[in-house]
Motif scaffolding. Structure first.
Motif, mmCIF file in Angstrom:
data_model
loop_
_atom_site.group_PDB
_atom_site.id
_atom_site.type_symbol
_atom_site.label_atom_id
_atom_site.label_comp_id
_atom_site.label_asym_id
_atom_site.label_seq_id
_atom_site.Cartn_x
_atom_site.Cartn_y
_atom_site.Cartn_z
ATOM 1 N N GLN A 23 0.830 -1.202 0.000
ATOM 2 C CA GLN A 23 0.000 0.000 0.000
ATOM 3 C C GLN A 23 0.869 1.260 0.000
ATOM 4 O O GLN A 23 0.522 2.256 -0.658
ATOM 5 C CB GLN A 23 -0.928 0.007 1.215
ATOM 6 N N ASP A 24 1.990 1.216 0.709
ATOM 7 C CA ASP A 24 2.920 2.349 0.701
ATOM 8 C C ASP A 24 3.487 2.565 -0.701
ATOM 9 O O ASP A 24 3.599 3.702 -1.174
ATOM 10 C CB ASP A 24 4.076 2.109 1.682
ATOM 11 N N LEU A 25 3.860 1.466 -1.362
ATOM 12 C CA LEU A 25 4.427 1.565 -2.710
ATOM 13 C C LEU A 25 3.408 2.117 -3.704
ATOM 14 O O LEU A 25 3.769 2.853 -4.628
ATOM 15 C CB LEU A 25 4.908 0.195 -3.180
ATOM 16 N N ALA A 26 2.146 1.776 -3.513
ATOM 17 C CA ALA A 26 1.097 2.245 -4.428
ATOM 18 C C ALA A 26 0.962 3.762 -4.407
ATOM 19 O O ALA A 26 0.406 4.345 -5.355
ATOM 20 C CB ALA A 26 -0.231 1.593 -4.069
ATOM 21 N N LYS A 27 1.497 4.397 -3.376
ATOM 22 C CA LYS A 27 1.440 5.852 -3.279
ATOM 23 C C LYS A 27 2.558 6.537 -4.069
ATOM 24 O O LYS A 27 2.485 7.736 -4.346
ATOM 25 C CB LYS A 27 1.526 6.287 -1.814
ATOM 26 N N ILE A 28 3.600 5.760 -4.433
ATOM 27 C CA ILE A 28 4.744 6.374 -5.113
ATOM 28 C C ILE A 28 4.985 5.834 -6.518
ATOM 29 O O ILE A 28 5.771 6.403 -7.276
ATOM 30 C CB ILE A 28 6.034 6.235 -4.276
ATOM 31 N N VAL A 29 4.323 4.734 -6.875
ATOM 32 C CA VAL A 29 4.510 4.150 -8.195
ATOM 33 C C VAL A 29 3.187 3.503 -8.616
ATOM 34 O O VAL A 29 2.365 3.143 -7.766
ATOM 35 C CB VAL A 29 5.675 3.119 -8.180
ATOM 36 N N ASP A 30 2.993 3.348 -9.913
ATOM 37 C CA ASP A 30 1.738 2.799 -10.435
ATOM 38 C C ASP A 30 1.677 1.297 -10.193
ATOM 39 O O ASP A 30 2.101 0.482 -11.016
ATOM 40 C CB ASP A 30 1.623 3.101 -11.931
ATOM 41 N N THR A 31 1.158 0.920 -9.031
ATOM 42 C CA THR A 31 1.040 -0.489 -8.666
ATOM 43 C C THR A 31 -0.073 -0.620 -7.647
ATOM 44 O O THR A 31 -0.708 0.359 -7.256
ATOM 45 C CB THR A 31 2.377 -1.037 -8.120
ATOM 46 N N SER A 32 -0.306 -1.852 -7.200
ATOM 47 C CA SER A 32 -1.319 -2.089 -6.175
ATOM 48 C C SER A 32 -0.944 -3.333 -5.385
ATOM 49 O O SER A 32 -0.150 -4.174 -5.846
ATOM 50 C CB SER A 32 -2.704 -2.289 -6.810
ATOM 51 N N ASP A 33 -1.541 -3.453 -4.209
ATOM 52 C CA ASP A 33 -1.300 -4.630 -3.381
ATOM 53 C C ASP A 33 -1.714 -5.894 -4.132
ATOM 54 O O ASP A 33 -0.983 -6.901 -4.135
ATOM 55 C CB ASP A 33 -2.088 -4.502 -2.069
ATOM 56 N N GLU A 34 -2.844 -5.857 -4.791
ATOM 57 C CA GLU A 34 -3.329 -7.024 -5.535
ATOM 58 C C GLU A 34 -2.366 -7.393 -6.656
ATOM 59 O O GLU A 34 -2.033 -8.567 -6.849
ATOM 60 C CB GLU A 34 -4.709 -6.728 -6.115
ATOM 61 N N TRP A 35 -1.887 -6.402 -7.413
ATOM 62 C CA TRP A 35 -0.973 -6.643 -8.533
ATOM 63 C C TRP A 35 0.307 -7.322 -8.049
ATOM 64 O O TRP A 35 0.789 -8.286 -8.646
ATOM 65 C CB TRP A 35 -0.647 -5.316 -9.219
ATOM 66 N N ILE A 36 0.882 -6.819 -6.949
ATOM 67 C CA ILE A 36 2.141 -7.363 -6.433
ATOM 68 C C ILE A 36 1.940 -8.768 -5.879
ATOM 69 O O ILE A 36 2.722 -9.688 -6.178
ATOM 70 C CB ILE A 36 2.726 -6.434 -5.345
ATOM 71 N N GLN A 37 0.894 -8.950 -5.077
ATOM 72 C CA GLN A 37 0.682 -10.272 -4.470
ATOM 73 C C GLN A 37 0.387 -11.335 -5.513
ATOM 74 O O GLN A 37 0.874 -12.474 -5.406
ATOM 75 C CB GLN A 37 -0.444 -10.201 -3.440
ATOM 76 N N GLN A 38 -0.381 -10.998 -6.537
ATOM 77 C CA GLN A 38 -0.711 -11.975 -7.577
ATOM 78 C C GLN A 38 0.523 -12.412 -8.354
ATOM 79 O O GLN A 38 0.645 -13.579 -8.738
ATOM 80 C CB GLN A 38 -1.744 -11.395 -8.547
ATOM 81 N N ARG A 39 1.443 -11.485 -8.600
ATOM 82 C CA ARG A 39 2.595 -11.792 -9.454
ATOM 83 C C ARG A 39 3.797 -12.361 -8.701
ATOM 84 O O ARG A 39 4.513 -13.198 -9.237
ATOM 85 C CB ARG A 39 3.007 -10.528 -10.235
ATOM 86 N N VAL A 40 4.034 -11.901 -7.488
ATOM 87 C CA VAL A 40 5.247 -12.346 -6.787
ATOM 88 C C VAL A 40 5.014 -12.801 -5.347
ATOM 89 O O VAL A 40 5.908 -13.333 -4.715
ATOM 90 C CB VAL A 40 6.335 -11.247 -6.806
ATOM 91 N N GLY A 41 3.818 -12.569 -4.797
ATOM 92 C CA GLY A 41 3.518 -13.051 -3.458
ATOM 93 C C GLY A 41 4.104 -12.242 -2.325
ATOM 94 O O GLY A 41 4.209 -12.725 -1.193
ATOM 95 N N ILE A 42 4.491 -10.995 -2.601
ATOM 96 C CA ILE A 42 5.097 -10.139 -1.582
ATOM 97 C C ILE A 42 4.038 -9.206 -0.989
ATOM 98 O O ILE A 42 3.240 -8.622 -1.720
ATOM 99 C CB ILE A 42 6.258 -9.305 -2.183
ATOM 100 N N LYS A 43 4.063 -9.068 0.342
ATOM 101 C CA LYS A 43 3.163 -8.142 1.030
ATOM 102 C C LYS A 43 3.899 -6.912 1.559
ATOM 103 O O LYS A 43 3.367 -5.821 1.582
ATOM 104 C CB LYS A 43 2.463 -8.849 2.189
ATOM 105 N N GLU A 44 5.139 -7.129 2.009
ATOM 106 C CA GLU A 44 5.910 -6.029 2.583
ATOM 107 C C GLU A 44 7.394 -6.344 2.513
ATOM 108 O O GLU A 44 7.797 -7.482 2.285
ATOM 109 C CB GLU A 44 5.494 -5.770 4.041
ATOM 110 N N ARG A 45 8.208 -5.319 2.736
ATOM 111 C CA ARG A 45 9.654 -5.480 2.756
ATOM 112 C C ARG A 45 10.225 -4.479 3.752
ATOM 113 O O ARG A 45 9.582 -3.468 4.093
ATOM 114 C CB ARG A 45 10.282 -5.293 1.362
ATOM 115 N N HIS A 46 11.450 -4.751 4.233
ATOM 116 C CA HIS A 46 12.120 -3.868 5.188
ATOM 117 C C HIS A 46 13.148 -3.017 4.439
ATOM 118 O O HIS A 46 13.819 -3.501 3.528
ATOM 119 C CB HIS A 46 12.809 -4.676 6.282
#
Length: 325
Positions: A23-46
């Motif tokens: 959700q944080d990334l969706a604020k700075i680049v054209d993406t979404s939580d659904e798009w990321i999780q469907q393609r690579v399975g990532i929810k968050e990173r440090h």
């Protein structure tokens, strides 16, 4: 006649405090939580804090591994740091870790095999131990990979994170008839023909800049599952074990679809595969030890378990190591 084995005496990990969600990334680049999780399975990173360097992450993981092993830095002969993101072009991150841990003896060096770095480092440490060049080796995978990212490129910036993991490898002289344990076999591979499928467009000798990550995602995916399974089988063949004998598979945490694809091709049930990519993203050389540390900490990996480590990264490089816990 005794057998020399490199056993894992302790494990440790460290993740920076800052968490960057989808959700944080969706604020700075054209993406979404659904798009990321469907393609690579990532929810968050440090993400490492300003002024927090790769050597700092490595030191934190190393201290935890030493504590877990019940050892002091004085007990270590060699430090190997697997990293693609050292603090400086030189000196090595390993010598900085050596300094920060207060170690003034022995020796230290880095290994650069990108995401395969930790497996390469474990294999190297095992060789040093078996050739009587070291008795105890601190092996660390540490990355501040976020500093190689173009935060306007949604195909790469969503994939990576920062972190560090470490193990202490120790020589064990096993008597005849004593159950085998430690690093049983390893296999390493590389093929530089594929360098441009996953690379950073900078370096001291080319541009004089750090550069950013570039990746041909479909091409990497196309090669990954086959190369992963090939090197796993090559490692097993050295020992006489089969996939069915494995208790745990600890793969590089790059992409959930690659992990699932490799597990399926090997015929491994999902419950035997350690997955942390959803929480850590791809931390390059740190991903395998982070996943390993998580599975040890929560009690999944226990004494006597047969554990396969595996990774593939830019270069291409890939490798596997079979360990009896």
């Amino acid at each position: 006649m005794s057998r020399i084995r490199s056993i894992i005496r302790g494990v440790g990990s460290y993740l920076p405090a800052k968490i960057l969600t989808n959700q944080d990334l969706a604020k700075i680049v054209d993406t979404s939580d659904e798009w990321i999780q469907q393609r690579v399975g990532i929810k968050e990173r440090h993400i490492a804090a300003e002024g927090e360097f790769t050597s700092d992450l490595a030191v934190a993981a190393a201290r935890q591994a030493l504590d877990n092993a019940g050892l002091e830095i004085a007990d270590i002969d060699l430090i190997i740091v697997a990293t693609t993101t050292p603090d400086f072009t030189f000196p090595s991150a390993a010598t900085l870790v050596q300094m920060k841990l207060g170690m003034h003896h022995g020796f230290a060096f880095d290994i650069q095999a990108v995401c395969s770095g930790f497996v390469y480092a474990v294999t190297t440490a095992d060789s040093y131990i078996k050739n009587n060049l070291a008795r105890r080796v601190l092996v660390i995978g540490a990355e501040t990979f976020s500093r190689l990212l173009d935060w306007t490129d949604r195909t790469t910036c969503v994939l990576f994170g920062d972190g560090a993991g470490a193990v202490v490898l120790e020589r064990a002289d096993l008597a005849e008839g004593e159950p085998d344990r430690g690093v049983l076999a390893s296999a390493l591979r590389s093929d530089g023909r594929h360098w441009d499928k996953l690379y950073v467009d900078g370096g001291p000798s080319t541009t004089g800049t750090t550069g950013h990550v570039h990746m041909q995602g479909p091409e990497v995916f196309r090669h990954a599952v086959g190369k992963i399974t090939d090197v796993v089988y090559a490692t097993l063949e050295q020992t006489g074990f089969t996939v069915a004998d494995l208790d745990w598979f600890v793969p590089h945490q790059a992409n959930r679809r690659i992990i699932d694809g490799a597990g399926a091709k090997l015929g491994l049930p999902p419950e035997k595969v350690v997955v942390t990519v959803d929480r850590h993203a791809n931390t390059s050389a740190a991903s395998v030890p982070l996943a390993l540390s998580a599975a040890v900490a929560d009690g999944r990996i226990k004494t006597g378990d047969l554990v396969m480590l595996e990774a593939m990264g830019g270069g291409f490089t890939w490798g596997a190591s079979l360990i009896r816990w």
